[in-house]
Design an enzyme around this catalytic site. Sequence first.
Site, PDB file in Angstrom:
ATOM      1  N   LYS A 175      50.924  49.642  34.145  1.00 53.41           N
ATOM      2  CA  LYS A 175      49.613  50.093  33.972  1.00 53.41           C
ATOM      3  C   LYS A 175      48.968  48.668  33.464  1.00 53.41           C
ATOM      4  O   LYS A 175      49.274  48.136  32.439  1.00 53.41           O
ATOM      5  CB  LYS A 175      49.656  51.350  33.085  1.00 53.41           C
ATOM      6  N   CYS A 178      39.839  47.457  40.406  1.00 55.82           N
ATOM      7  CA  CYS A 178      39.410  48.827  39.940  1.00 55.82           C
ATOM      8  C   CYS A 178      37.853  49.156  40.070  1.00 55.82           C
ATOM      9  O   CYS A 178      37.208  48.395  39.646  1.00 55.82           O
ATOM     10  CB  CYS A 178      39.768  48.959  38.264  1.00 55.82           C
ATOM     11  N   LYS A 236      45.592  41.906  43.701  1.00 54.93           N
ATOM     12  CA  LYS A 236      45.502  43.437  44.272  1.00 54.93           C
ATOM     13  C   LYS A 236      43.994  43.493  44.565  1.00 54.93           C
ATOM     14  O   LYS A 236      43.002  43.481  43.766  1.00 54.93           O
ATOM     15  CB  LYS A 236      45.751  44.188  42.976  1.00 54.93           C
TER      16      LYS A 236
END
Length: 399
Positions: free
Chosen positions: A46, A139, A177
């Site tokens: 995480k 995100c 990512k």
Amino acid sequence: MTSILKTTLGSLTLPNPFILASGPPTASGEMIRRAFQAGWGGAVIKTIHPDGMEIQDLSPRFAAWTGTKGELLGFENVELLSKKTVSYWEKEIRSLKQDFPDNLLIASIMGDTDFTTWQDLAVRAGDAGCDAIELNVSCPHGMPEAGVGAAIGQNPDMVRDLTKMVSAVTGVPVFVKLTPNITDISKAALAAEEGGADGISAINTVQCILGVDIQTFAPLPSTGGNGTAGGYSGPAIKPIGLKMVADISRTVSLPIMGIGGISRWQDAAQYILLGASAVQICTAVMWNGYGIIRTMNKGMENYLVQNGFDSPDEIRGAVLGRMQPHHVISRTIRVEPVVSKSEVCLQCGRCVTACRDGGYDALIMTPKGLVVERARCDGCGLCLLVCSSKALTSVIRSG
Ligand SMILES: Cc1cc2nc3c(=O)[nH]c(=O)nc-3n(C[C@H](O)[C@H](O)[C@H](O)COP(=O)(O)O)c2cc1C
């Protein structure tokens, strides 16, 4: 576990291609430990952030779109980053790598707008012994308001600069990512490659508003009646992830971890066939637990054995050559419906309605059953999709 599932991810290897994506299932060392014991090949922690960065989660922070049988179709979250300190993760990385040396342990990190904070996190996670770093530049909620997360991933120049700065200070492979909330993800992938990335992870969640309560006017999920746009995950986003992984595969020569809506081994196989080396999974584990890895490993193993492959590596990218520009695909092949199983036809008329109002009015329901008027049929295939009894199949007419 047999070695047939052993997978190569650039310079790294892992016991099977299934990796837990950064998210609630990797929120603590104890959870990752249980996942490795259950059979997961790897885990992405995480997202770790500098201790000084204030992270306060909303409650509730999830919303789900389910089918009539309670099955998950799509999932929204507005969750932020890890609740643990950097030193907690340094200790856990050391301990996990000692006990599970063959499993892949990746540290997802996010610093602030000063990129030296990303460098610091990468060095600390690398020194603790993680196998790779994953830069979370994707995100889509909360963090972009502070200039990080997808705010970086949507800007190829920033992706290049950040990747370069982090790669310069760490000896472990750096994966970037990427966000699907961008017009052309391959531009961001190219920027990561130019910045010296060792691999790409794609995709993070798709920006969304899952719904609105039309009685209370509260957006979903809501906190005290108010809400914020979040990230969409689960089965609904698999087609988006597949397309983006295929685009990235054709643009860069880096290994890819395919992510998005994977809940069965067949989904994972599809990502690998479109160019991914390994896959990451989050929402399916939140919904069904770590135990899904057993059927995933077994299913993938059977598939490889039955088709004569020695490793997931052998099917990587095998479908890419079949993805062609629209104008190149044959116009001489036409499909046409035939009532192959009249005994199972419910005579519900759904195909007739669909063809009349959404197609070419080529189907007629007669007292003796369905009749296809071949002269009117344009071969669109809609009737085959709406037939719930599978009474219709298609024949291919060429020429
Ligand atoms: C509740 C939740 C929290 C997440 N937190 C993170 C995170 O901290 N860092 C990150 O890179 N991705 C995070 N993700 C995104 C997932 O890693 C993954 O990219 C995305 O959910 C798509 O995969 P899935 O359909 O298998 O869930 C989160 C996803 C969910 C559902």
